[in-house]
Write an enzyme that holds these catalytic residues in place. Structure first.
Site, mmCIF file in Angstrom:
data_model
loop_
_atom_site.group_PDB
_atom_site.id
_atom_site.type_symbol
_atom_site.label_atom_id
_atom_site.label_comp_id
_atom_site.label_asym_id
_atom_site.label_seq_id
_atom_site.Cartn_x
_atom_site.Cartn_y
_atom_site.Cartn_z
ATOM 1 N N LYS A 26 0.825 -1.212 0.000
ATOM 2 C CA LYS A 26 0.000 0.000 0.000
ATOM 3 C C LYS A 26 0.854 1.256 0.000
ATOM 4 C CE LYS A 26 -3.677 -2.205 2.648
ATOM 5 N NZ LYS A 26 -4.847 -2.451 1.809
ATOM 6 N N CYS B 20 -13.756 -5.026 3.412
ATOM 7 C CA CYS B 20 -13.185 -5.776 4.535
ATOM 8 C C CYS B 20 -13.385 -5.067 5.869
ATOM 9 C CB CYS B 20 -11.693 -6.056 4.337
ATOM 10 S SG CYS B 20 -11.336 -7.032 2.892
HETATM 11 N N1 PMP Z 1 -5.632 -2.849 7.905
HETATM 12 C C1 PMP Z 1 -6.160 -1.946 7.083
HETATM 13 C C2 PMP Z 1 -6.708 -0.672 7.640
HETATM 14 C C3 PMP Z 1 -6.187 -2.182 5.710
HETATM 15 O O1 PMP Z 1 -6.717 -1.296 4.884
HETATM 16 C C4 PMP Z 1 -5.636 -3.397 5.212
HETATM 17 C C5 PMP Z 1 -5.640 -3.732 3.735
HETATM 18 N N2 PMP Z 1 -6.848 -3.489 3.085
HETATM 19 C C6 PMP Z 1 -5.088 -4.304 6.127
HETATM 20 C C7 PMP Z 1 -5.098 -3.990 7.463
HETATM 21 C C8 PMP Z 1 -4.525 -5.606 5.710
HETATM 22 O O2 PMP Z 1 -3.421 -5.437 4.889
HETATM 23 P P1 PMP Z 1 -2.830 -6.706 4.142
HETATM 24 O O3 PMP Z 1 -3.963 -7.292 3.369
HETATM 25 O O4 PMP Z 1 -1.775 -6.155 3.266
HETATM 26 O O5 PMP Z 1 -2.316 -7.618 5.186
#
Ligand code: PMP
Length: 419
Positions: free
Chosen positions: A237, A377
């Site tokens: 990200k 999510c």
């Molecule tokens: N926390 C937040 C606030 C997120 O936006 C995300 C990714 N959408 C994650 C955790 C998880 O990140 P990752 O899928 O790269 O482990």
């Protein structure tokens, strides 16, 4: 800052020159899901594979030494970026894994030896999260509670998408062992007052984990200033490669945590019937280190540092202001989350009266505008606001004012089509 020109920055991101669907210009507004990668990051990874590839921390040969040097210097680069010590930076696969590592430690501390026992939670203990957490910072704590008999509690949201601070006193207390909170919501864009929450949590002896997946890419971070005990994030990200994440943890806590994944690289001595473990961070890095990804992440950090995170933040803030105005001008559009730029990032979730978010996303996609639709999510947020889903536009350093206009025009086009 006059030197901060997204049109110049875009040249480092060849994918942003792509045409989409019917020869539309790509307007990438989905950086909260994953960011695009500049040539500098791709080149760093490719250079590693072309010239230095070997298994880090193994082998007596020169390539292995170079791979180890690349991996360990990436650790220093990442540490510097968040104001941490290098020996407090653990490389994981993702923010998700970083959070799971801590959750696991809090149920297994004690099993691996008495020295780890004081991190273990049990019946009567409380874990406090918030209603705006990404599933990655919610489900591991639900599972921890289920394994240990601890109780999960959460801070509710206000109507404008902020944490309801009036409930803190009631929710944080002597039983609270852990507070897990996102720094920036991946749906609402809200930036939470982490320092104040951490101070309160520490006053009752609780440990604080901050989910930095959405903040570290967009604002300057200094873990000492944040006041947390753990800070978790993902490289993908923040312009870096997929498949590598980071857990920063206070040294004294990391030292008291049992390993999560076990195997090679994390051991001190192995006999057939017992094993001793290395000190952190190696204790938490089982398996062949992800040196190419770490080198790519370090290149991403250098790219961000060269631009200056304060300029990245100011640029995104200006785009947020414009986007809030542009969406606010359209009848029937509701931004779900703070409607001012104070303490909010450049992620805007919205609904359009009478049109399902998936249909909004479809019309936008036909015009080259990439947004995300769904619950992102963080399903409980939809429940809180009584909506099935939202469309979400998220801006980053390569987005321009034209991209904001394209979003607003696309939403109007959806209204013409469907209403
Ligand atoms: N926390 C937040 C606030 C997120 O936006 C995300 C990714 N959408 C994650 C955790 C998880 O990140 P990752 O899928 O790269 O482990």
């Amino acid at each position: 800052n006059a030197a901060f020109d997204p049109e110049v920055i875009k040249k480092d991101f060849p994918i942003l020159g792509r045409r989409i669907r019917d020869d539309a210009r790509l307007v990438y507004l989905d950086s909260a899901a994953t960011s695009q990668k500049p040539l500098q990051v791709l080149d760093a990874e490719r250079d590693f594979y072309l010239h230095h590839n070997a298994a880090a921390h193994r082998g007596a040969h020169q390539l292995a030494e170079e791979a180890t040097e690349g991996y360990e210097s990436a650790r220093e680069t990442v540490a510097g970026f968040v104001g941490a010590r290098a020996d407090e930076i653990v490389f994981t696969r993702s923010a998700t894994e970083s959070i799971n590592l801590v959750a696991y430690a809090m149920s297994n501390a004690g099993r691996a030896g008495e020295e780890y026992a004081d991190l273990r939670v049990g019946p009567g203990d409380e874990i406090l999260v918030t209603e705006m957490e990404h599933h990655a910072n919610l489900v591991p704590w639900q599972q921890l509670a289920a394994r240990t008999g601890a109780t999960l509690r959460w801070v509710p949201l206000t109507d404008d998408g902020r944490l309801d601070a009036t409930t803190f006193d009631e929710l944080i207390g002597e039983r609270t062992r852990l507070v897990a909170v996102t720094h920036q919501s991946n749906v609402l864009g809200t930036v939470n007052p982490v320092r104040a929450i951490a101070d309160r949590a520490h006053a009752v002896g609780a440990v604080v984990l901050v989910d930095g997946a959405q903040s570290v890419a967009h604002q300057p971070i200094d873990v000492a200033e944040l006041g947390a005990d753990f800070f978790a994030f993902s490289a993908h990200k923040m312009l870096g490669p997929n498949g590598i994440g980071v857990l920063w943890g206070r040294r004294e806590l990391l030292e008291r945590m049992p390993p999560f994944l076990t195997g090679g690289s994390m051991i001190e001595e192995v006999r057939m019937d017992r094993t001793t473990f290395l000190a952190p961070p190696q204790r938490f890095e089982a398996g062949v280190p992800m040196a190419p990804q770490a080198v790519g992440l370090a290149a991403a950090v250098r790219y961000l540092e060269a631009l200056g995170m304060e300029h990245v933040e100011a640029h995104e803030n200006a785009l947020t202001r414009l986007a809030l105005e542009a969406l606010g001008d359209i009848d029937g559009v509701t931004v779900v989350g703070p409607r001012t730029t104070r303490d909010r990032g450049a992620t805007l979730a919205f609904t359009v009266d009478g049109i399902h978010p998936h249909d909004v996303g479809q019309v936008l996609d036909d015009r080259g505008v990439a947004v995300r639709v769904g619950h992102h999510c963080a399903r409980p947020i939809c429940d809180r606001y009584g909506i099935p889903a939202t469309a979400r536009a998220s801006f980053y350093l390569y987005n321009s004012q034209d991209d904001v206009k394209a979003l607003a025009e696309g939403v109007r086009a959806a209204q013409r089509y469907f209403l």
